[in-house]
Scaffold this active site. Structure first.
Site, PDB file in Angstrom:
ATOM      1  N   ASN A  10      39.401  42.321  36.362  1.00 39.88           N
ATOM      2  CA  ASN A  10      39.558  43.773  36.414  1.00 39.88           C
ATOM      3  C   ASN A  10      39.902  44.271  35.016  1.00 39.88           C
ATOM      4  OD1 ASN A  10      40.101  46.426  36.987  1.00 39.88           O
ATOM      5  ND2 ASN A  10      41.972  46.038  38.151  1.00 39.88           N
ATOM      6  N   LYS A  12      40.189  47.268  34.026  1.00 34.64           N
ATOM      7  CA  LYS A  12      40.933  48.528  34.048  1.00 34.64           C
ATOM      8  C   LYS A  12      40.301  49.506  33.029  1.00 34.64           C
ATOM      9  CE  LYS A  12      44.882  46.103  35.852  1.00 34.64           C
ATOM     10  NZ  LYS A  12      46.340  45.975  35.939  1.00 34.64           N
ATOM     11  N   HIS A  95      43.836  49.072  44.801  1.00 36.10           N
ATOM     12  CA  HIS A  95      44.659  48.525  43.732  1.00 36.10           C
ATOM     13  C   HIS A  95      45.963  49.322  43.633  1.00 36.10           C
ATOM     14  CE1 HIS A  95      45.990  47.314  39.719  1.00 36.10           C
ATOM     15  NE2 HIS A  95      45.198  46.266  39.854  1.00 36.10           N
ATOM     16  N   GLU A  97      47.564  50.485  41.274  1.00 38.33           N
ATOM     17  CA  GLU A  97      47.516  51.641  40.375  1.00 38.33           C
ATOM     18  C   GLU A  97      46.860  52.840  41.063  1.00 38.33           C
ATOM     19  OE1 GLU A  97      47.343  48.550  36.674  1.00 38.33           O
ATOM     20  OE2 GLU A  97      45.526  49.670  37.185  1.00 38.33           O
ATOM     21  N   GLU A 167      48.259  41.113  45.355  1.00 39.80           N
ATOM     22  CA  GLU A 167      48.764  41.385  44.020  1.00 39.80           C
ATOM     23  C   GLU A 167      50.176  41.968  44.116  1.00 39.80           C
ATOM     24  OE1 GLU A 167      45.415  42.087  40.912  1.00 39.80           O
ATOM     25  OE2 GLU A 167      45.618  43.891  42.119  1.00 39.80           O
ATOM     26  N   GLY A 173      50.726  43.045  35.071  1.00 37.88           N
ATOM     27  CA  GLY A 173      50.905  43.523  33.707  1.00 37.88           C
ATOM     28  C   GLY A 173      52.307  43.371  33.159  1.00 37.88           C
ATOM     29  N   SER A 213      49.369  38.879  36.495  1.00 40.55           N
ATOM     30  CA  SER A 213      49.669  38.102  35.281  1.00 40.55           C
ATOM     31  C   SER A 213      49.122  36.676  35.345  1.00 40.55           C
ATOM     32  CB  SER A 213      51.177  38.097  35.014  1.00 40.55           C
ATOM     33  OG  SER A 213      51.654  39.410  34.774  1.00 40.55           O
TER      34      SER A 213
END
Length: 256
Positions: A10, A12, A95, A97, A167, A173, A213
């Site tokens: 991904n 992003k 996701h 985000e 996730e 991140g 990560s």
């Protein structure tokens, strides 16, 4: 039947230049990749078609999002039908985000999943808990609540078009990563939930991948877990080490 290992990248909102894009393509096109792994990368929408044409054919492309309408006055959105027409086979939905920054509820994500599958797309469906929820021992409860609207929306046959990405939000991140035991426990709980909520057959066959990560350094321990069927990789997918992550299973086999 063994589940085929799946590694997604991904990107992003990266890369930020044409030069960076070409560097990533060069690394992947020249790499010795394990042919037994399904590899999918998700670039920003502006790069979907260029990368589809530039990348070797054994690497597939995913969109990072889509809307649940096929067309209309929805400025800034991309429809599932448009992705299918463009030859894009996968889309990432749910996701963290999208859930936090863009306030997408699990109900909206379920609606998007239904629309994507109806249009002919395959879905990488993301679920995961925050650090606060993890520390309150609510991981299982939170993840099941995120999956429930999708379970209520899809048919049993639809699940063959879905890859679930677990996730943990606290590991995305941040440099923190769920331990192999934590990842295995969460994946096993998801599989157990689907066995009851959908069917044992769906639970056995669906691929559940880990994201948060992931690096070449930790991928082997994570990838050796019984219910971890691959990875959804963030930052490391933009680096040469992504090749080593893709080849995790081959490295595990050669070291055993």
């Amino acid at each position: 039947m063994a589940r085929k290992f799946f590694v997604g990248g991904n990107f992003k909102m990266n890369p930020t230049s044409q030069a960076q894009k070409k560097t990533i393509v060069k690394v992947l096109n020249e790499a010795d990749l394990d042919p037994n792994v399904e590899v999918v990368i998700a670039p920003p929408s502006i790069y979907l078609l260029p990368l589809k044409d530039l990348l070797r054919k054994d690497i597939q492309i995913a969109a990072q999002n889509c809307y649940f309408k096929s067309s209309g006055a929805y400025t800034g959105e991309t429809s599932p039908a448009q992705l299918v027409d463009a030859g894009i086979p996968y889309v990432i939905l749910g996701h963290s985000e999208r859930r936090t920054l863009f306030h997408e509820t699990s109900g909206i994500i379920a609606e998007k999943t239904r629309a994507a599958i109806d249009a002919g797309l395959r879905v990488i469906l993301c679920v995961g808990e925050t650090l606060e929820e993890r520390e309150a021992n609510r991981t299982k409860e939170v993840v099941e609540a995120q999956l429930k609207p999708v379970v209520d929306t899809l048919t049993k046959d639809d699940w063959s078009k879905v890859v679930i990405a677990y996730e943990p939000v606290w590991a995305i991140g941040t440099g923190k990563v769920a331990s192999a035991a934590q990842a295995q426990e969460a994946h096993a709980d998801i599989r157990s939930f689907l066995a009851k909520a959908v069917s044992p057959e769906v639970a056995e066959n669906i691929r559940i991948i880990y994201g948060g990560s992931v690096t070449a350094k930790n991928s082997k321990e994570l990838g050796s877990q019984k219910d971890v069927d691959g990875f959804l990789v963030g930052g490391a997918s933009l680096k040469p080490e992504f090749v080593d992550i893709i080849n995790t299973k081959r490295a595990l086999a050669s070291s055993s």
